[in-house]
Design an enzyme around this catalytic site. Sequence first.
Site, PDB file in Angstrom:
ATOM      1  N   THR A  57       0.822  -1.216   0.000  1.00  0.00           N
ATOM      2  CA  THR A  57       0.000   0.000   0.000  1.00  0.00           C
ATOM      3  C   THR A  57       0.851   1.260   0.000  1.00  0.00           C
ATOM      4  OG1 THR A  57      -1.758  -1.142   1.145  1.00  0.00           O
ATOM      5  CG2 THR A  57      -1.789   1.224   1.312  1.00  0.00           C
ATOM      6  N   TYR A  71      -7.719   0.428  -4.247  1.00  0.00           N
ATOM      7  CA  TYR A  71      -6.570   1.045  -4.920  1.00  0.00           C
ATOM      8  C   TYR A  71      -5.682  -0.077  -5.441  1.00  0.00           C
ATOM      9  CZ  TYR A  71      -4.532  -0.318  -0.487  1.00  0.00           C
ATOM     10  OH  TYR A  71      -4.144  -1.056   0.592  1.00  0.00           O
ATOM     11  N   SER A 104       1.763  -7.824  -0.750  1.00  0.00           N
ATOM     12  CA  SER A 104       2.602  -8.722   0.068  1.00  0.00           C
ATOM     13  C   SER A 104       1.983 -10.093   0.290  1.00  0.00           C
ATOM     14  CB  SER A 104       2.954  -8.068   1.403  1.00  0.00           C
ATOM     15  OG  SER A 104       1.842  -8.034   2.260  1.00  0.00           O
ATOM     16  N   THR A 137       1.584  -4.442   4.159  1.00  0.00           N
ATOM     17  CA  THR A 137       1.467  -4.735   5.589  1.00  0.00           C
ATOM     18  C   THR A 137       0.895  -6.121   5.886  1.00  0.00           C
ATOM     19  OG1 THR A 137      -0.706  -3.690   5.674  1.00  0.00           O
ATOM     20  CG2 THR A 137       1.193  -2.315   6.225  1.00  0.00           C
ATOM     21  N   ASP A 138       0.212  -6.716   4.894  1.00  0.00           N
ATOM     22  CA  ASP A 138      -0.469  -7.987   5.183  1.00  0.00           C
ATOM     23  C   ASP A 138       0.480  -9.081   5.667  1.00  0.00           C
ATOM     24  OD1 ASP A 138      -2.772  -6.735   4.509  1.00  0.00           O
ATOM     25  OD2 ASP A 138      -3.128  -7.838   2.656  1.00  0.00           O
ATOM     26  N   LYS A 210       0.266  -7.632  12.822  1.00  0.00           N
ATOM     27  CA  LYS A 210      -0.834  -6.818  12.287  1.00  0.00           C
ATOM     28  C   LYS A 210      -2.127  -7.219  12.985  1.00  0.00           C
ATOM     29  CE  LYS A 210      -2.938  -5.148   8.041  1.00  0.00           C
ATOM     30  NZ  LYS A 210      -2.983  -5.108   6.584  1.00  0.00           N
ATOM     31  N   GLU A 330       1.173 -34.243  27.335  1.00  0.00           N
ATOM     32  CA  GLU A 330       0.223 -34.905  26.432  1.00  0.00           C
ATOM     33  C   GLU A 330       0.715 -34.843  24.968  1.00  0.00           C
ATOM     34  OE1 GLU A 330      -3.308 -32.559  26.031  1.00  0.00           O
ATOM     35  OE2 GLU A 330      -4.006 -33.762  24.326  1.00  0.00           O
TER      36      GLU A 330
HETATM   37  N1  DGL Z   1      -2.476  -6.202  -0.220  1.00  0.00           N
HETATM   38  C1  DGL Z   1      -1.837  -5.627   0.847  1.00  0.00           C
HETATM   39  C2  DGL Z   1      -0.350  -5.896   0.929  1.00  0.00           C
HETATM   40  O1  DGL Z   1       0.394  -5.581   0.035  1.00  0.00           O
HETATM   41  C3  DGL Z   1      -2.074  -4.185   0.917  1.00  0.00           C
HETATM   42  C4  DGL Z   1      -2.122  -3.844   2.341  1.00  0.00           C
HETATM   43  C5  DGL Z   1      -0.996  -2.955   2.766  1.00  0.00           C
HETATM   44  O2  DGL Z   1       0.111  -2.907   2.236  1.00  0.00           O
HETATM   45  O3  DGL Z   1      -1.274  -2.273   3.721  1.00  0.00           O
HETATM   46  O4  DGL Z   1       0.080  -6.375   1.924  1.00  0.00           O
END
Ligand code: DGL
Length: 371
Positions: A57, A71, A104, A137-138, A210, A330
């Site tokens: 992003t 976007y 990402s 960020t993902d 995140k 366990e």
């Molecule tokens: N699709 C997400 C990524 O590239 C966009 C989200 C982001 O970068 O905040 O991880």
Amino acid sequence: MKKRLMPIVTFITALLLIAVGCSQSPQAKEAPHQTKNGSSSKKGNLPNIKILATGGTIAGADKSKTSTTEYKAGAVGVDSLIQAVPEMEDIAHVSGEQIVNIDSQNMDNKTLLKLAKRVNELLRSDDTDGIVITHGTDTLEETAYFLNLTVKSEKPVVVAGSMRPSTAIGADGPSNLYNAVKVAAAPEAKGKGALVVLNDRIGSARYVTKTNTTATDTFKSEEMGYIGTIADDVYFNNIITRKHTKDTDFNIAKLKKLPQVDIIYGYQNDGGYLFDAAAKAGAKGIVFAGAGNGSMSDTAKKGAVKAVKNGLAIVRSTRTGNGAVTPNREFEKDRLLASNSLNPQKARILLMLALTKTDDPERLQTYFNEY
Ligand code: DGL
């Protein structure tokens, strides 16, 4: 008449001289400027920071300035990211390199290895004092943790992203990038492993995650806390006790491929067949995102035990988001390992690397206890 004008002309000239003096930046006057925790550096002696861009992003764009969820991520190149924040030149000599330009969620093992090798290569040189990686960020925390375990240098490595695209009103990318460079330029950032910088906070790659789909304060380190903040200057408040960077066993220099490790989610009425499917698809390890303290239903456990007998490494993590998964007798007797406080996605990163060293369950467990 002339005589009466003289004092006024002198006064205006004096005012102009003061104004010119004030408009110069402290750097332009060659005064030392504060960079972090009170330490200072001269403009001519600024650190060299390399920005490696991977997309996300922070490099996202849309026609609408009000759109923050619709976007195209990875639409803008590294040069544009740098040009958008000329103030970085006051704190570092900044240069950029585009590694990839992707969302990402499409970051894969091959690209991870490429990125980590490039970081190591750059940091071996005296020409690079620190690195900033821009990232979606993902899956940012996975890349940051991978770097935390594989970078063989004490020089700062900072991963940054943003929650709003570059075209949005109130885009957070420019300030996050500026702060990331500031942290990478800080001598105090050395030896702290890979760091994550967003929203004026510094997180350790080991602990930060995140937590929110869209909010700008999404990266949190709930249990362990942030390790620092940025409020014009950089302040570190915490230390990292887990092994990282130079102290890890992992050397990826000659590594061409990482072993396949999959994640299976635990839920009511789940089945052991997912373990069979992962094994059949080539997995060498599986992380189980269990409920609570890594608990497993009887059917899931059956699948997991069968997988261990077939030579796979199984690590129990948790879907709760916080707390350590403890070994528990366990599970120990069936050689089902515990992720400690690593969430499933980071446990997968560590298990991939640990499997390049050993498939012995006891040694694998040691990695989870120490890293
Ligand atoms: N699709 C997400 C990524 O590239 C966009 C989200 C982001 O970068 O905040 O991880």
